[in-house]
Design a protein around this motif. Structure first.
Motif, mmCIF file in Angstrom:
data_model
loop_
_atom_site.group_PDB
_atom_site.id
_atom_site.type_symbol
_atom_site.label_atom_id
_atom_site.label_comp_id
_atom_site.label_asym_id
_atom_site.label_seq_id
_atom_site.Cartn_x
_atom_site.Cartn_y
_atom_site.Cartn_z
ATOM 1 N N THR A 1 0.896 -0.973 -0.080
ATOM 2 C CA THR A 1 0.159 -0.062 0.010
ATOM 3 C C THR A 1 0.896 1.351 -0.024
ATOM 4 O OG1 THR A 1 -1.783 -1.385 1.169
ATOM 5 C CG2 THR A 1 -1.915 1.247 1.057
ATOM 6 N N LEU B 1 2.576 1.483 -3.635
ATOM 7 C CA LEU B 1 1.655 1.943 -4.583
ATOM 8 C C LEU B 1 1.193 3.498 -4.280
ATOM 9 C CD1 LEU B 1 -0.426 -1.153 -4.891
ATOM 10 C CD2 LEU B 1 1.209 -0.201 -6.894
ATOM 11 N N SER B 2 0.774 3.741 -3.012
ATOM 12 C CA SER B 2 0.632 5.479 -2.855
ATOM 13 C C SER B 2 1.622 6.249 -3.291
ATOM 14 C CB SER B 2 0.321 5.373 -1.376
ATOM 15 O OG SER B 2 -0.870 4.592 -0.894
ATOM 16 N N THR C 1 3.738 5.692 -5.407
ATOM 17 C CA THR C 1 3.784 5.877 -7.018
ATOM 18 C C THR C 1 2.893 6.504 -7.372
ATOM 19 O OG1 THR C 1 4.800 3.612 -6.705
ATOM 20 C CG2 THR C 1 3.845 4.425 -8.951
ATOM 21 N N THR D 1 -0.572 2.177 -12.119
ATOM 22 C CA THR D 1 -0.675 1.939 -10.620
ATOM 23 C C THR D 1 -1.963 1.178 -10.234
ATOM 24 O OG1 THR D 1 0.814 3.702 -10.288
ATOM 25 C CG2 THR D 1 -0.248 3.079 -8.458
ATOM 26 N N ALA E 1 -2.201 -2.134 -10.895
ATOM 27 C CA ALA E 1 -1.368 -2.982 -9.902
ATOM 28 C C ALA E 1 -2.049 -3.035 -8.498
ATOM 29 C CB ALA E 1 -0.174 -2.268 -9.598
ATOM 30 N N ALA E 2 -2.777 -2.079 -8.063
ATOM 31 C CA ALA E 2 -3.535 -1.972 -6.816
ATOM 32 C C ALA E 2 -4.757 -2.965 -6.867
ATOM 33 C CB ALA E 2 -4.110 -0.672 -6.663
#
Length: 90
Positions: free
Chosen positions: A10, A13-14, A16, A43, A46-47
């Protein structure tokens, strides 16, 4: 272990997504913004894929395909627009 992995994922990804949003806002050119929007969509894919993998379900597969197609078609159309506006330069 799973909670630790989820927190790390998390966070990455945040960060990014935040960097892509900053580049989307600051620019300076149209191509920079197109690449940033593409990175933001990647992104997001991906999440959603990570969420599906953690919860072990495949019900989000059509959402992943739709988001991926949206990113591809959007990028191609914006690059074609930029080439036409730029006098044939890529």
């Amino acid at each position: 272990m799973t909670t630790f992995l989820a927190v790390i994922l998390t966070t990455l990804l945040s960060v990014t997504a935040m960097l892509a949003l900053i580049r989307l806002y600051r620019g300076p050119s149209l191509i920079d913004r197109v690449v940033a929007a593409d990175m933001l969509l990647a992104t997001l894919v991906a999440a959603v894929g990570a969420e599906a993998a953690v919860h072990r379900h495949a019900t989000t597969l059509p959402v992943l395909v739709a988001i991926s197609m949206l990113g591809f078609v959007g990028s191609v159309s914006l690059v074609r627009f930029a080439v036409r506006e730029g006098g044939g330069e890529a």
